[in-house]
Design a protein around this motif. Sequence first.
Motif, PDB file in Angstrom:
ATOM      1  N   ALA A   1      10.202  -5.499   1.523  1.00 60.16           N
ATOM      2  CA  ALA A   1      10.790  -4.520   0.605  1.00 60.16           C
ATOM      3  C   ALA A   1      10.504  -3.087   1.036  1.00 60.16           C
ATOM      4  CB  ALA A   1      10.240  -4.753  -0.793  1.00 60.16           C
ATOM      5  N   GLY A   2       9.316  -2.872   1.628  1.00 59.94           N
ATOM      6  CA  GLY A   2       8.952  -1.516   2.033  1.00 59.94           C
ATOM      7  C   GLY A   2       9.880  -0.994   3.119  1.00 59.94           C
ATOM      8  N   THR A   3      10.027  -1.750   4.196  1.00 56.68           N
ATOM      9  CA  THR A   3      10.873  -1.295   5.304  1.00 56.68           C
ATOM     10  C   THR A   3      12.325  -1.165   4.844  1.00 56.68           C
ATOM     11  OG1 THR A   3       9.397  -2.419   6.840  1.00 56.68           O
ATOM     12  CG2 THR A   3      11.537  -1.772   7.703  1.00 56.68           C
TER      13      THR A   3
ATOM     14  N   THR B   1      13.489  -0.419   1.953  1.00 49.78           N
ATOM     15  CA  THR B   1      13.629   0.807   1.170  1.00 49.78           C
ATOM     16  C   THR B   1      13.674   2.020   2.093  1.00 49.78           C
ATOM     17  OG1 THR B   1      12.369  -0.253  -0.568  1.00 49.78           O
ATOM     18  CG2 THR B   1      12.600   2.117  -0.717  1.00 49.78           C
ATOM     19  N   GLU B   2      12.812   2.000   3.106  1.00 51.10           N
ATOM     20  CA  GLU B   2      12.770   3.127   4.034  1.00 51.10           C
ATOM     21  C   GLU B   2      14.062   3.211   4.860  1.00 51.10           C
ATOM     22  OE1 GLU B   2       7.907   2.795   4.240  1.00 51.10           O
ATOM     23  OE2 GLU B   2       9.097   2.153   5.974  1.00 51.10           O
ATOM     24  N   LEU B   3      14.610   2.058   5.228  1.00 54.49           N
ATOM     25  CA  LEU B   3      15.888   2.052   5.962  1.00 54.49           C
ATOM     26  C   LEU B   3      16.996   2.657   5.093  1.00 54.49           C
ATOM     27  CD1 LEU B   3      15.684  -1.528   7.524  1.00 54.49           C
ATOM     28  CD2 LEU B   3      15.609   0.640   8.792  1.00 54.49           C
TER      29      LEU B   3
ATOM     30  N   LEU C   1       0.801  -1.224   0.000  1.00 52.16           N
ATOM     31  CA  LEU C   1       0.000   0.000   0.000  1.00 52.16           C
ATOM     32  C   LEU C   1       0.838   1.281   0.000  1.00 52.16           C
ATOM     33  CD1 LEU C   1      -2.693  -1.322   2.436  1.00 52.16           C
ATOM     34  CD2 LEU C   1      -3.188  -0.356   0.187  1.00 52.16           C
ATOM     35  N   PHE C   2       1.889   1.324   0.820  1.00 48.23           N
ATOM     36  CA  PHE C   2       2.607   2.597   0.952  1.00 48.23           C
ATOM     37  C   PHE C   2       3.320   3.028  -0.334  1.00 48.23           C
ATOM     38  CE2 PHE C   2       2.256   1.695   5.639  1.00 48.23           C
ATOM     39  CZ  PHE C   2       1.362   2.721   5.873  1.00 48.23           C
ATOM     40  N   PRO C   3       3.944   2.108  -1.100  1.00 44.39           N
ATOM     41  CA  PRO C   3       4.536   2.567  -2.365  1.00 44.39           C
ATOM     42  C   PRO C   3       3.482   3.141  -3.318  1.00 44.39           C
ATOM     43  CG  PRO C   3       5.450   0.438  -1.745  1.00 44.39           C
ATOM     44  CD  PRO C   3       4.309   0.717  -0.806  1.00 44.39           C
TER      45      PRO C   3
END
Length: 365
Positions: free
Chosen positions: A263-265, A267-269, A22-24
Amino acid sequence: MTDQRPTGQRLLIAASGTGGHLFPAIATAEQLPDFEIEWLGVSDRLETQLVPSHYPLHTIAVTGLQKRFGLETLRILWRLMGAVFQVRKLLQQGQFRGVLTTGGYIAAPAILAARSLGLPVVLHESNAIPGKVTRFLAWFCSRVAVGFPVTARALPTQRTVWVGTPVRSQFRQPTPLSSLEIPPEVPLIVGVGGSQGAIALNRLIRQCAPAWLAAGAWVVHLTGDSDPDAHSLIHPHYVALPFYDNMAGLLQRASLAVSRAGAGTLTELAVTGTPAILIPYPYAAEDHQTHNAASFAAVGAGFVYQQADLTPEMLETQVLALLHDPTRREQMAHQAASLAVTDSAEQLAMLVRQSLAGTVRNGVA
Ligand SMILES: CC(=O)N[C@H]1[C@@H](OP(=O)(O)OP(=O)(O)OC[C@H]2O[C@@H](n3ccc(=O)[nH]c3=O)[C@H](O)[C@@H]2O)O[C@H](CO)[C@@H](O)[C@@H]1O
């Protein structure tokens, strides 16, 4: 992003289930303020909390395919056909010009319905190993955008492009951590198991946290909402939350993250330059989290441990060693930042614009 007046271009975004999907999509939608966006999701998933205050949400019933072929698979395929017809109707009645999807179960009816109507579809795949729907249906999409360069290997060469994975705009600007009162000088460890939390990881973190707290660190632990022991550790410098909205502020402030490797976390890291100890979810489809984590480990941005091999003692010691070694953490932070694609949302938004305008070269839009 120049002219922000609505252009009357109607876009359906199909993204559902987890924060990683959802976040991307939300981050990309932020870059398309001139589009009239509506959302396609599932009625009992995270999108019902995140989406309706921003975009109209339509829901359908979909489930994943089984590994083995049998009666249940036939039932799922039958339901999929029903979902395709529902999405076709939605696309026609809503006069949508195209679809953006971030993969997963919802992507299948969205892609099939849009392509059957001749509408362009942009598909984003954030994992290092593309999911089943992406592998099967990428060939039908106008453009396929991927989060890791390695992902492109299994996908149609001419229409696949590496854009990284979009992060919400707060990650790309300094974001204060105002709702948590953590003294500025203390080291902060963030424990996170993806958008739903991870009970096994939570247990490990709680076993180790007393030693980290005794060493002077604070711990913010995002537990998810299904851990019955989420509040079993009480300490003034330990904060357990089921879900936290300000991940940007939290990861920017963190000295170290102990995390799954969604993958989301990841990328954020990278975008926040946060060093990490990564413990991939062992049951992720085709072990994709281990493949995601490998990119972090390859540049020295993090340590990867398989859950089955990791004892609480090992985790406790590794974190303490890093807490006492700010130079090492700084090197790791620098390496994490080297993986960041900061304009990923703009790149993906551009692909959407091009596809809907029918200007994609090599694609089928
Ligand atoms: C268990 C599982 O199969 N998870 C998959 C799921 O992502 P899943 O949602 O589990 O994990 P990700 O790390 O990809 O994304 C988590 C997202 O939720 C946000 N967050 C998390 C906790 C919180 O309290 N607040 C918050 O905002 C994070 O900032 C991040 O944006 O889809 C990803 C993309 O296909 C995959 O890589 C993951 O393997």
